[in-house]
Structures are given as structure tokens and as C-alpha cells.
Scaffold this motif. Sequence first.
Motif, PDB file in Angstrom:
ATOM      1  N   ARG A   1       0.960  -1.214   0.081  1.00  0.00           N
ATOM      2  CA  ARG A   1      -0.115   0.134   0.041  1.00  0.00           C
ATOM      3  C   ARG A   1       0.892   1.247   0.155  1.00  0.00           C
ATOM      4  O   ARG A   1       0.508   2.482  -0.425  1.00  0.00           O
ATOM      5  CB  ARG A   1      -0.975   0.070   1.052  1.00  0.00           C
ATOM      6  CG  ARG A   1      -2.055  -1.025   1.089  1.00  0.00           C
ATOM      7  CD  ARG A   1      -3.055  -0.613   2.307  1.00  0.00           C
ATOM      8  NE  ARG A   1      -2.300  -0.771   3.503  1.00  0.00           N
ATOM      9  CZ  ARG A   1      -3.021  -0.032   4.494  1.00  0.00           C
ATOM     10  NH1 ARG A   1      -4.279   0.429   4.416  1.00  0.00           N
ATOM     11  NH2 ARG A   1      -2.332  -0.265   5.766  1.00  0.00           N
ATOM     12  N   VAL A   2       2.114   1.126   0.396  1.00  0.00           N
ATOM     13  CA  VAL A   2       2.911   2.135   0.872  1.00  0.00           C
ATOM     14  C   VAL A   2       4.035   2.348  -0.286  1.00  0.00           C
ATOM     15  O   VAL A   2       4.270   3.441  -0.908  1.00  0.00           O
ATOM     16  CB  VAL A   2       3.275   2.598   2.046  1.00  0.00           C
ATOM     17  CG1 VAL A   2       4.274   3.882   2.321  1.00  0.00           C
ATOM     18  CG2 VAL A   2       2.316   2.647   2.978  1.00  0.00           C
ATOM     19  N   ASP A   3       4.750   1.324  -0.296  1.00  0.00           N
ATOM     20  CA  ASP A   3       5.892   1.222  -1.059  1.00  0.00           C
ATOM     21  C   ASP A   3       5.336   0.316  -2.546  1.00  0.00           C
ATOM     22  O   ASP A   3       5.307  -0.808  -2.297  1.00  0.00           O
ATOM     23  CB  ASP A   3       7.123   0.471  -0.506  1.00  0.00           C
ATOM     24  CG  ASP A   3       8.391   0.294  -1.179  1.00  0.00           C
ATOM     25  OD1 ASP A   3       8.235   0.699  -2.503  1.00  0.00           O
ATOM     26  OD2 ASP A   3       9.519   0.085  -0.690  1.00  0.00           O
ATOM     27  N   ARG A   4       5.382   1.141  -3.506  1.00  0.00           N
ATOM     28  CA  ARG A   4       4.776   0.431  -4.755  1.00  0.00           C
ATOM     29  C   ARG A   4       5.849  -0.361  -5.329  1.00  0.00           C
ATOM     30  O   ARG A   4       5.350  -1.000  -6.204  1.00  0.00           O
ATOM     31  CB  ARG A   4       4.330   1.637  -5.630  1.00  0.00           C
ATOM     32  CG  ARG A   4       3.336   2.593  -4.979  1.00  0.00           C
ATOM     33  CD  ARG A   4       2.085   1.875  -4.374  1.00  0.00           C
ATOM     34  NE  ARG A   4       1.195   1.325  -5.373  1.00  0.00           N
ATOM     35  CZ  ARG A   4       0.167   0.402  -5.002  1.00  0.00           C
ATOM     36  NH1 ARG A   4      -0.087   0.098  -3.885  1.00  0.00           N
ATOM     37  NH2 ARG A   4      -0.563  -0.001  -6.047  1.00  0.00           N
ATOM     38  N   LYS A   5       7.199  -0.381  -5.017  1.00  0.00           N
ATOM     39  CA  LYS A   5       8.053  -1.313  -5.618  1.00  0.00           C
ATOM     40  C   LYS A   5       8.068  -2.595  -4.836  1.00  0.00           C
ATOM     41  O   LYS A   5       8.804  -3.610  -5.204  1.00  0.00           O
ATOM     42  CB  LYS A   5       9.435  -0.573  -5.483  1.00  0.00           C
ATOM     43  CG  LYS A   5       9.596   0.456  -6.385  1.00  0.00           C
ATOM     44  CD  LYS A   5      10.931   1.233  -6.252  1.00  0.00           C
ATOM     45  CE  LYS A   5      11.231   2.428  -7.215  1.00  0.00           C
ATOM     46  NZ  LYS A   5      12.489   2.946  -7.031  1.00  0.00           N
ATOM     47  N   LYS A   6       7.345  -2.634  -3.704  1.00  0.00           N
ATOM     48  CA  LYS A   6       7.148  -3.764  -2.973  1.00  0.00           C
ATOM     49  C   LYS A   6       6.002  -4.709  -3.120  1.00  0.00           C
ATOM     50  O   LYS A   6       4.912  -3.991  -3.320  1.00  0.00           O
ATOM     51  CB  LYS A   6       7.516  -3.743  -1.481  1.00  0.00           C
ATOM     52  CG  LYS A   6       9.009  -3.385  -1.155  1.00  0.00           C
ATOM     53  CD  LYS A   6       8.977  -2.895   0.363  1.00  0.00           C
ATOM     54  CE  LYS A   6       8.758  -4.153   1.257  1.00  0.00           C
ATOM     55  NZ  LYS A   6       9.019  -3.903   2.719  1.00  0.00           N
ATOM     56  N   MET A   7       5.884  -5.917  -2.838  1.00  0.00           N
ATOM     57  CA  MET A   7       4.758  -6.660  -2.622  1.00  0.00           C
ATOM     58  C   MET A   7       4.373  -6.924  -1.035  1.00  0.00           C
ATOM     59  O   MET A   7       5.528  -6.905  -0.457  1.00  0.00           O
ATOM     60  CB  MET A   7       4.834  -7.869  -3.754  1.00  0.00           C
ATOM     61  CG  MET A   7       5.016  -7.664  -5.086  1.00  0.00           C
ATOM     62  SD  MET A   7       3.991  -6.575  -5.956  1.00  0.00           S
ATOM     63  CE  MET A   7       2.678  -7.679  -6.057  1.00  0.00           C
ATOM     64  N   ALA A   8       3.183  -7.379  -0.971  1.00  0.00           N
ATOM     65  CA  ALA A   8       2.805  -7.706   0.529  1.00  0.00           C
ATOM     66  C   ALA A   8       1.639  -8.555   0.531  1.00  0.00           C
ATOM     67  O   ALA A   8       1.143  -9.139  -0.530  1.00  0.00           O
ATOM     68  CB  ALA A   8       2.430  -6.429   1.070  1.00  0.00           C
ATOM     69  N   ILE A   9       1.490  -9.029   1.641  1.00  0.00           N
ATOM     70  CA  ILE A   9       0.301 -10.040   1.886  1.00  0.00           C
ATOM     71  C   ILE A   9      -1.072  -9.014   2.008  1.00  0.00           C
ATOM     72  O   ILE A   9      -1.232  -8.081   2.651  1.00  0.00           O
ATOM     73  CB  ILE A   9       0.269 -10.765   3.112  1.00  0.00           C
ATOM     74  CG1 ILE A   9       1.519 -11.512   3.169  1.00  0.00           C
ATOM     75  CG2 ILE A   9      -0.936 -11.567   3.158  1.00  0.00           C
ATOM     76  CD1 ILE A   9       1.535 -12.710   1.970  1.00  0.00           C
ATOM     77  N   VAL A  10      -1.817  -9.345   1.049  1.00  0.00           N
ATOM     78  CA  VAL A  10      -3.120  -8.406   0.760  1.00  0.00           C
ATOM     79  C   VAL A  10      -4.287  -9.226   0.647  1.00  0.00           C
ATOM     80  O   VAL A  10      -4.193 -10.215  -0.268  1.00  0.00           O
ATOM     81  CB  VAL A  10      -2.862  -7.411  -0.554  1.00  0.00           C
ATOM     82  CG1 VAL A  10      -3.956  -6.707  -0.714  1.00  0.00           C
ATOM     83  CG2 VAL A  10      -1.596  -6.562  -0.453  1.00  0.00           C
TER      84      VAL A  10
END
Length: 317
Positions: free
Chosen positions: A199-208
Amino acid sequence: MSAKIELWVEETGERLDTYLAEQLPDLSRSRIQKLIADHQVLLNGEICTTKKAQVQDGDRIQLTIPDAEQLDVQPENIPLEILYEDDHLLILNKPAGMVVHPSPGHTSGTLVNALLWHCRTESGASTLSGIGGVQRPGIVHRLDKDTSGAIAIAKTDQAHHQLQQQFQAKTARRSYVAVVYGAPAAESGTIDLPIGRHRVDRKKMAIVPEAKGGRKAVTHWQIKERLGNHTLINFELETGRTHQIRVHTAQMGHPIIGDPVYGSGRSVGVNLEGQALHAWRLRLQHPVSGEWVEAIAPIPPYFSTLVEVLRRRFAGK
């Protein structure tokens, strides 16, 4: 000359891109969607700008397929470690540190630059599939810059389309090996957590959560060797999301050694050329013959050195 195709619909209620993909198997779904976005598809004489348009019995569809764009990426004589090659398919062992395709900040030295040199005719023309566009000729799937290992390249549009279908249907299987921080309590397991853009760092992925745009991601893992406070693990991907193993292992609390984005930042005292994640096996069906092809990518020396150093440390305790 650009190619023009005309179709008369004899079905009701399908999405436009789905219908076209079924009727035109030599074009990938992504290529069809790009043609729609580029205003190259007419529905009943009007430009259609949405891939989700519903087609009805009796509709008339006209497609214009432009001539392939001249590649503006320059061929470069970069050595490649070839695991398998014929007129349709190429499988390589990509080194850590090599970007797969050009992007801002990476306009040369990429795998695509090397492929354009390797897959060229005497006249200098590329023999790679053009479905991926001018920046990604032949690229069916990706490996992160700092991940080494087996990667498949399509030499023809037919091969590209068929290989994409295998990855979507999960018949193509990818096996990875990694060294992670910590020691999982179980010997094996499955991580089933959706992944989406951070949500914040658009270069990263996350559990969403899927309800918020995350896409289903499933990783199977099994311990190969315990090395004290570190563990050598084998991973089998059921899905292929961006940074999937890296995000899932970090979520487990066992990030991959050397991962510059999701890792712990701790040093293990070994000079790594990339993160300790390697795609060691790729198994798929040949896009033309249908025979199974299995490519094994040798473990890079720095990875082997890391494992040996950790073994000695563990044995010395």
C-alpha cells in the motif's frame, strides 16, 4: 502490411477478450487485451475500449494486428548458459544480478539484450516471439534480478502462447531452493496467502486480502537441511506471483538470506552475488511435441559456498 481479421459471433454472453482468445489461439490473452487498449478492435463497427465488453450472437468483430514494431533494444554479446534449445524453446540458467528485460535504469546488460544477440538471423532480425512486445520478446515468465536459475524463452508466437497456457494451468512446474534465516518448527508446509502491491511502497509486494486486490498465491515448502540458525529449503510454486517466495518466507518469519527488500539485513559473512534463492528445476511440456522437458540449473558457486560455510559453523558448535 498489418493483418486484419473479421469474426462473426455465434455465442452469447462471453467477455470480448475471452471470446477472442478462444477463437484466435495463436494470440495470447495479454496480446488481445493490448490490441483492445490500443483501439485495434471494432465491435459492430465501433471502437471497443474495454476487454470486459459482452459479445452477443450476431456481433461483428474486426481486429487489426499491426506489424511488429522494430525493436529499439540493442543486441549484446553476453554469454548465456543454455540448458535446452531447439527451434521453438530455449531454457537458460540466468545468473543473479541480471535483469530479465529493459526498464528505466536498466537499458542494457539485460537478458533480453543477450537473447537478441543469441537469437538472430544473418540479416540481424530477431527470431524470438513478439507477443511480449518490443521490450520483452520471448519472455514467458520472469525471475527477479537477484534470483538465479532456469527460465524459459519462447522462440515463436505459437510456443509463447502454449507455454503461457501451461503456466496459467499450473502444468509447468518450478522448483526453487533457498537458504533462510531461522529454523521452522515443521519439516514441510504450504503457505496459502494472497499477494498484492504494497500500500505504501509501490516497488514492494505484500500479503493483501483478495477482497482488497490481492491475488491467490500458494507456495509448498520442505526442509532439505537444517543448518543451526539457518535452513536450506526446497520450494514448489503452485502460483507465480511477483516476489512470491520472498514475501511468503518473510511472512513466515524466515526471510531469505541476502534479500535486499524483504530480508533481515543481517550479514552471514559470505560474499553473495544475489539473494540465496535459486530456481533449480523447470519442468514443462514442449510447446510443439508435447513431450516433457526437464531442465536442471546448477547451483551457483556463491550459493554452494554459503551452504558449506553454514555447515561448518553448525558442525563446530
